[in-house]
Design an enzyme around this catalytic site. Structure first.
Site, PDB file in Angstrom:
ATOM      1  N   CYS A   1      13.706 -11.840   3.275  1.00 49.61           N
ATOM      2  CA  CYS A   1      13.358 -12.584   2.057  1.00 49.61           C
ATOM      3  C   CYS A   1      14.612 -13.094   1.330  1.00 49.61           C
ATOM      4  CB  CYS A   1      12.477 -11.754   1.128  1.00 49.61           C
ATOM      5  SG  CYS A   1      13.101 -10.111   0.822  1.00 49.61           S
TER       6      CYS A   1
ATOM      7  N   CYS B   1       7.755 -13.152   2.964  1.00 45.14           N
ATOM      8  CA  CYS B   1       7.757 -11.952   3.795  1.00 45.14           C
ATOM      9  C   CYS B   1       6.514 -11.976   4.671  1.00 45.14           C
ATOM     10  CB  CYS B   1       7.734 -10.717   2.902  1.00 45.14           C
ATOM     11  SG  CYS B   1       7.559  -9.186   3.824  1.00 45.14           S
TER      12      CYS B   1
ATOM     13  N   CYS C   1      12.870  -2.075   5.273  1.00 42.21           N
ATOM     14  CA  CYS C   1      12.724  -3.076   4.212  1.00 42.21           C
ATOM     15  C   CYS C   1      13.737  -2.813   3.090  1.00 42.21           C
ATOM     16  CB  CYS C   1      11.297  -3.020   3.664  1.00 42.21           C
ATOM     17  SG  CYS C   1      11.057  -4.025   2.194  1.00 42.21           S
TER      18      CYS C   1
ATOM     19  N   ASP D   1      17.827  -7.549 -14.488  1.00 39.05           N
ATOM     20  CA  ASP D   1      16.523  -7.504 -13.802  1.00 39.05           C
ATOM     21  C   ASP D   1      16.772  -7.093 -12.354  1.00 39.05           C
ATOM     22  OD1 ASP D   1      13.855  -7.644 -13.330  1.00 39.05           O
ATOM     23  OD2 ASP D   1      13.650  -9.807 -13.668  1.00 39.05           O
ATOM     24  N   ASP D   2      15.807  -6.376 -11.749  1.00 38.93           N
ATOM     25  CA  ASP D   2      16.034  -5.932 -10.367  1.00 38.93           C
ATOM     26  C   ASP D   2      15.939  -7.097  -9.386  1.00 38.93           C
ATOM     27  OD1 ASP D   2      13.110  -6.102  -9.783  1.00 38.93           O
ATOM     28  OD2 ASP D   2      13.077  -4.436 -11.189  1.00 38.93           O
TER      29      ASP D   2
ATOM     30  N   CYS E   1       0.810  -1.217   0.000  1.00 36.19           N
ATOM     31  CA  CYS E   1       0.000   0.000   0.000  1.00 36.19           C
ATOM     32  C   CYS E   1       0.846   1.271   0.000  1.00 36.19           C
ATOM     33  CB  CYS E   1      -0.902   0.124   1.235  1.00 36.19           C
ATOM     34  SG  CYS E   1      -1.996  -1.254   1.434  1.00 36.19           S
TER      35      CYS E   1
ATOM     36  N   CYS F   1      15.843  -4.995   7.218  1.00 37.73           N
ATOM     37  CA  CYS F   1      15.261  -6.324   7.121  1.00 37.73           C
ATOM     38  C   CYS F   1      15.748  -6.913   5.808  1.00 37.73           C
ATOM     39  CB  CYS F   1      13.736  -6.279   7.137  1.00 37.73           C
ATOM     40  SG  CYS F   1      13.025  -7.914   6.845  1.00 37.73           S
TER      41      CYS F   1
ATOM     42  N   SER G   1      11.875  -0.489 -13.495  1.00 35.93           N
ATOM     43  CA  SER G   1      12.621  -0.438 -12.235  1.00 35.93           C
ATOM     44  C   SER G   1      14.056  -0.941 -12.383  1.00 35.93           C
ATOM     45  CB  SER G   1      11.876  -1.200 -11.132  1.00 35.93           C
ATOM     46  OG  SER G   1      11.554  -2.478 -11.575  1.00 35.93           O
TER      47      SER G   1
HETATM   48  S1  SF4 Z   1      11.181  -9.799   4.087  1.00 35.23           S
HETATM   49 FE1  SF4 Z   1      11.967  -8.689   2.278  1.00 35.23          FE
HETATM   50  S2  SF4 Z   1      10.171  -7.631   1.421  1.00 35.23           S
HETATM   51 FE2  SF4 Z   1       9.639  -8.248   3.523  1.00 35.23          FE
HETATM   52  S3  SF4 Z   1      10.135  -6.480   4.790  1.00 35.23           S
HETATM   53 FE3  SF4 Z   1      11.917  -7.807   4.805  1.00 35.23          FE
HETATM   54  S4  SF4 Z   1      13.228  -7.068   3.118  1.00 35.23           S
HETATM   55 FE4  SF4 Z   1      11.169  -6.206   2.835  1.00 35.23          FE
END
Ligand code: SF4
Length: 499
Positions: A488, A416, A269, A379-380, A8, A485, A317
Site C-alpha cells: 500500500c 490492498c 503486513c 497522525d499514524d 477481522c 508487505c 493509535s
Molecule cells: S498492502 Fe498494506 S495493508 Fe495490505 S497487507 Fe500489505 S502492508 Fe498490509
C-alpha cells in the site's frame, strides 16, 4: 465510514481444566480484538461431541448477552470471530465462525484475510458441483477443506488427517489468511506461507498460580491476553499449522507442522505496526507501542518543526508516535483532542447535521490547550483524509495558531488485496496532490511531512531479537526469517497481480 479497516480478529481456546468456562474466555478474547472488526461477531463451542453457536450483527457486548451466553455453557474448546467485511456483504449470512459437515465430522472456521486467487478457487468448487451460499472467502476455505478431506478419505480413510488436508489447501492458496479451524476435539491454527496476517499462541493459567496451565489460546493478537490471565507463548510461524488437543490422559498437545513448500519470501503486513494492532500487542517479539514510538522519534529527526509550542496526536493509535516525537524533539506532549470511547455504533439514520459531524462526535476538544498555540499534530497514517480534515478545522476554530501535520508512516498510494479495506487509488488523498505543499493546502494545515518507507522499516526492525524459546523444533531457521508487505506504500505486491 471514515477510517481504515482491518478484515477481522480470530480467537480460539482449548481448555485443559474442566472448570474453564469456554464461552467466557472467548467473550473476553473477542472484546480484546474488537478493534479489528465491529460489524459482527460470533462464537462456536464444542463439548467434544456437538457444536453450539451464537452470532449477530454489531459489537461483541451487544450480541453476547448473558442470556445468549447461558446457551453456551459447558464446552471444552471453541472459536470466535469479530468481523469487518472486505469480501461479502455485511449481513448475518456472512458472520463468522462458519461450520459445515465433512466426511470426518463437523468443522468450524474463523478466518482473517482475503484469498488472492479466490475466483479460481470458487470456480474450482463450483465445477465440482459444490454449492456456495455466500460471497465470503471463508466459505471457500471451509468447502475446500471439506472437499480435500473427502478426496483423501475415499483414497485412504486410515491416513486421512486434517494436517495433510490443510497443507494441501495451503499449496493451493498462498495468500492471505490466518485461520482457526475446529473439529469436535481439536483446534488448528494456520498462517499463510507469507505470514501476511498475524496469529499467535497463548497459554492461560490459574488466577494467582502461573504454573498451573488452564488451557491454550490462538489469537490474531496478544492484546486480549491480560484479561484472561494468558501469556504469549509464541507466534504461529508463516506457513505453519499448529494443532492443539488433549490426549487421552488429559495432557495437552501442541503439534507443529511446518509447510514444506513454504515460500522463502515473507510478507507480514506492515500496517499491523502502523495502525491495526493494539499498542500492547507483541509482534515479532516486540511491542507494537515501541515501534510506533520509534516512528515518532525518527519523524522528529527527519521532519522537525521549529518553535512549536506542543506535540499532540489524534488519539489513540497515534499516541505512542506523538510521545516519541516529543521526547526526541524536547517539545512538550500536550493533548488537544480526546476520543469519545462511548460513541459505538448507531443504527439511527443520520440527518444532514449529524452526518456532517460524525468525526467530530468521536472527539472532544481540549480548548485551553489549543488557543494561540503552534501545534505539531501526529497522525499514524492518512488514507482518504476524511478524519484529519474535520479535525484540523475544529482545532483552527478553537484558536490554534498553526497546525503542522506529521504522519508516522509513508503516504498510502495503493490499494490492498490482502484483506484490508484500502480504497481505490483515486480515493487516496496522497494521489490527489502533486506535492506536500498542495497536500497541506488541501488539509488546511501549515505543513505536512511523512515518515519515509526506509525509516518505517528502521523503526520496525530496530529492536528485533530472538531467543531460543521462539525457535520451533522442525522449523529451525524459519523463526529468524522476516520480511514485510509494503504494497500500500510502495506498490510492490508480494505476488504478481494477475487476477
Ligand atoms: S498492502 Fe498494506 S495493508 Fe495490505 S497487507 Fe500489505 S502492508 Fe498490509
Amino acid at each position: 465510514d471514515m477510517e481504515l479497516h482491518e478484515a477481522c480478529g480470530v480467537f480460539g481456546v482449548l481448555a485443559k481444566e474442566p472448570c474453564v468456562k469456554i464461552a467466557e474466555v472467548i467473550y473476553h478474547g473477542l472484546i480484546g480484538l474488537q478493534h479489528r472488526g465491529q460489524e459482527s461477531a460470533g462464537m462456536i463451542i464444542s463439548d467434544g461431541t456437538t457444536m453450539k453457536e451464537i452470532k449477530g450483527m454489531g459489537l461483541v457486548s451487544h450480541i453476547m448477552t448473558d442470556e445468549m451466553m447461558d446457551r453456551l455453557s459447558g464446552g471444552k474448546l471453541g472459536i470466535g470471530h469479530t468481523r469487518y467485511s472486505t469480501q461479502g456483504a455485511s449481513d448475518l449470512a456472512n458472520c463468522q465462525p462458519i461450520s459445515t459437515e465433512t466426511f470426518r465430522g463437523r468443522i468450524a472456521l474463523a478466518h482473517n484475510g482475503q484469498l488472492i486467487n479466490k475466483d479460481h478457487l470458487r470456480n474450482q468448487l463450483l465445477s465440482q458441483d459444490i454449492k456456495l451460499t455466500t460471497e465470503s472467502d471463508s466459505e471457500i476455505i471451509l468447502k475446500i477443506l471439506a472437499a480435500i478431506m473427502l478426496k483423501y478419505s475415499n483414497y485412504d480413510p486410515e491416513s486421512a488427517d486434517w494436517m495433510k488436508v490443510i497443507e494441501e489447501f495451503m499449496n493451493q492458496s498462498v495468500l492471505s489468511y490466518s485461520f482457526i479451524m475446529m473439529t469436535r476435539d481439536r483446534l488448528y491454527g494456520v498462517r499463510d506461507p507469507y505470514g501476511n496476517r498475524p496469529l499467535c499462541i497463548g497459554r492461560f493459567h490459574a488466577e494467582g498460580d502461573t504454573t498451573r496451565t488452564m488451557g491454550w489460546i490462538l489469537s490474531s493478537e496478544s492484546s486480549p491476553f491480560l484479561s484472561i490471565s494468558a501469556k504469549l507463548w509464541r507466534e504461529v510461524q508463516p506457513g505453519e499449522i499448529v494443532c492443539l488437543h488433549l490426549s487421552d490422559n488429559g495432557d495437552e498437545n501442541l503439534i507443529s507442522h511446518p509447510n514444506q513448500n513454504c515460500t522463502n519470501k515473507l510478507a507480514s503486513c506492515l500496517f499491523e505496526y502502523v495502525y491495526f494492532s493494539r499498542s500492547d500487542t507483541i509482534l515479532e517479539n516486540q511491542m507494537v507501542y515501541s515501534v510506533r514510538f520509534r516512528c515518532g522519534q525518527l519523524l522528529a529527526i527527519k521532519a522537525p518543526v521549529y518553535n512549536a509550542d506542543l506535540v499532540s496526536c489524534i488519539p489513540n493509535s497515534s499516541t505512542p508516535a506523538a510521545l516519541g516525537y516529543s521526547i526526541q524533539s524536547t517539545i512538550p506532549y500536550v493533548q488537544v483532542l480526546i476520543r469519545n470511547t462511548y460513541v459505538g455504533r448507531t443504527f439511527i439514520q443520520p440527518n444532514h447535521q449529524t452526518r456532517q459531524s460524525s468525526i467530530k462526535r468521536k472527539f472532544g476538544l481540549l480548548t485551553e490547550n489549543i488557543l494561540g498555540k503552534k501545534i505539531i499534530l501526529i497522525d499514524d497514517s492518512i488514507v482518504r483524509g476524511n478524519t484529519i480534515i474535520p479535525l484540523i478545522q475544529a482545532l483552527k476554530s478553537a484558536g490554534a495558531k498553526e497546525i503542522h501535520i506529521r504522519v508516522a508512516s509513508p503516504p498510502v498510494r495503493h490499494p490492498c488485496f490482502m484483506g484490508i479495506d484500502i480504497p481505490t487509488q483515486d480515493e487516496l488523498i496522497a494521489n490527489k496532490v502533486a506535492s506536500l505543499t498542495q497536500l497541506a493546502k488541501k488539509l488546511d494545515a501549515d505543513s505536512v511531512e511523512y515518515l519515509s518507507y526506509q525509516d518505517l522499516l528502521l523503526a520496525v526492525q530496530n529492536d528485533m531479537y530472538f531467543t531460543d524459546c521462539f525457535i520451533i523444533k522442525g522449523i529451525g531457521d524459519n523463526s529468524h526469517r522476516r520480511g514485510y508487505c509494503s504494497a500500500c506504500f510502495t506498490g510492490e505486491y508480494p505476488v504478481s497481480l494477475d487476477w
